[in-house]
Design an enzyme around this catalytic site. Structure first.
Site, PDB file in Angstrom:
ATOM      1  N   ARG A   1      -0.444  -4.736  -6.493  1.00  0.00           N
ATOM      2  CA  ARG A   1      -0.313  -6.182  -6.335  1.00  0.00           C
ATOM      3  C   ARG A   1       0.971  -6.731  -6.946  1.00  0.00           C
ATOM      4  NH1 ARG A   1      -5.682  -5.159  -6.823  1.00  0.00           N
ATOM      5  NH2 ARG A   1      -6.924  -5.901  -5.081  1.00  0.00           N
TER       6      ARG A   1
ATOM      7  N   HIS B   1       0.842  -1.194   0.000  1.00  0.00           N
ATOM      8  CA  HIS B   1       0.000   0.000   0.000  1.00  0.00           C
ATOM      9  C   HIS B   1       0.880   1.248   0.000  1.00  0.00           C
ATOM     10  CE1 HIS B   1      -3.134  -2.829   0.706  1.00  0.00           C
ATOM     11  NE2 HIS B   1      -2.638  -3.199   1.863  1.00  0.00           N
TER      12      HIS B   1
HETATM   13 ZN   LIG Z   1      -3.018  -5.128   2.664  1.00  0.00          ZN
END
Ligand SMILES: [Zn+2]
Length: 408
Positions: free
Chosen positions: A282, A99
């Site tokens: 990702r 993140h």
């Molecule tokens: Zn996470």
């Protein structure tokens, strides 16, 4: 103070029993129940029961009167509910993810807006302009990947793993960044070539239950099984399973994941509390979009030693402090002999996971049982009592003066 009903997310990786049992739902069709969301996220706001005939969405309730619900300070700083509170039941592994920081999220969100990338486009990285630190508190034995192994440990893994001999000099010369960049940019055929012998060796042991969950081979084989045992198009996330720390948390233990720390949930049930954001970059174990350059830009390329938190116990409450101003989570265990009394700094959400309890303010009492949740406004003083053991989890905002780190 009102009762609150969250929203279930039926993602395919979820288990079929834990959340239905918690919420008292008959799941005879064996639908996956992956997450239970309690919060004001616009895509799935919780419903607040103002009276038997009237329910209102939590984002609307808070939006109508932010200062009353959040308190002046939190309203001024965040504008809305700063956090999203969840229960997760992880049956199949989740994607490896990172993140962004608050600053990077703001930049990335603006950049994609300017470029005209639709908010719901599959290749969109930034869904909002917020960071997404998260803390997770284990409800069962819980397994996850968390950050890169420290250099000595990673060197040992590379040396001991026959298939990684060509990667060893890359790591020795270019460190965590060079190693990760190399495997994330390899052509798929090279990934298949590197990982096939490793999986061929481990798979027979996996099939007879001889691999331990504390080692990477178990999770690598589980990834292969999720790909139907297919040795083509092997998920390159398997490299990360070997490069990252594999952490086992016992019930009551927690771990915090700040910006840049790569992680993936592997198995188990937990309580998760995070900033109100959906910004995920990702890096594998997923069919979703992977933007390698963007991922490399935001990943913390240093070895870390996972910091497992046991919480700070004070009477009926065990608090897990996090280095962010957005949230803190606690366990509250009450019984005949021990009650809990507290004044909320900002808005709080309480979820009861075991037993029955009474929550009392100067003007009302709510009787709650397993699976029910309650919303408490800022400055409200309340007590929680129970005749026999009851367990609750509380999401709240730490008192602002208590936060030393991470001033915006
Ligand atoms: Zn996470």
């Amino acid at each position: 103070m009102y009762k609150l009903t969250g929203k279930v997310q039926h993602y395919a990786w979820g288990g079929t029993t834990y959340i239905p049992q918690l919420l008292g739902i008959n799941n005879s069709t064996q639908q996956p129940y992956a997450e239970y969301w309690m919060g004001a996220h616009a895509s799935a706001p919780s419903l607040v029961e103002q009276n038997a005939n009237h329910h209102i969405a939590l984002n609307e309730l808070i939006g109508n009167n932010p200062a009353q619900w959040l308190g002046e300070k939190t309203a001024a700083r965040f504008g809305g509910l700063p956090y999203l509170f969840k229960v997760l039941d992880v049956k199949d592994m989740l994607s490896i993810q990172v993140h962004p920081s608050k600053t990077e999220a703001e930049k990335g969100f603006a950049r994609e807006n300017e470029a005209g990338v639709a908010l719901n486009a599959p290749h969109r990285n930034y869904k909002d302009d917020n960071h997404k630190p998260e803390v997770m508190l284990a409800l069962s034995d819980f397994w996850l990947l968390h950050g890169f192994k420290e250099s000595a440990l990673l060197l040992q893994t590379l040396r001991e793993t026959e298939a990684f001999q060509t990667l060893l000099p890359v790591f020795e010369k270019e460190g965590h960044y060079g190693l990760y960049k190399q495997v994330m940019e390899l052509p798929q055929a090279a990934v298949d070539n590197l990982l096939s012998p490793l999986l061929q060796e481990a798979e027979p042991l996996y099939k007879v239950g001889r691999l331990s969950k504390s080692g990477p081979a178990y999770w690598a084989c589980k990834t292969l099984a999720a790909n139907n045992g297919n040795y083509n198009n092997i998920d390159r996330g398997i490299f990360s399973i070997y490069f990252f720390n594999i952490v086992q948390l016992h019930p009551g233990q927690a771990i915090f994941q700040g910006a840049g720390v790569p992680h993936a949930y592997l198995e188990g049930q937990n309580i998760e509390l995070m900033s109100n954001s959906d910004n995920v970059l990702r890096g594998g174990l997923t069919l979703k979009h992977i933007d390698v350059p963007e991922l490399l830009k935001h990943t913390l390329f240093e070895g870390i030693i996972p910091q497992v938190m046991n919480g700070e116990k004070n009477g009926a409450e065990t608090v897990y402090h996090c280095p962010v101003p957005d949230f803190e989570v606690s366990n509250i265990t009450v019984n005949k002999l021990s009650a809990y009394r507290h004044t909320a700094f900002s808005v709080e959400i309480l979820l009861i996971t075991e037993g029955e309890a009474e929550i009392t303010t100067p003007v009302q009492t709510l009787h709650v049982k397993k699976g029910e949740a309650v919303l408490v406004g800022a400055s409200e003083t309340y007590t929680i009592g129970a005749g026999t053991k009851a367990v609750l989890y509380k999401a709240g905002v730490p008192e602002q003066d208590a936060i030393i780190n991470n001033k915006p």
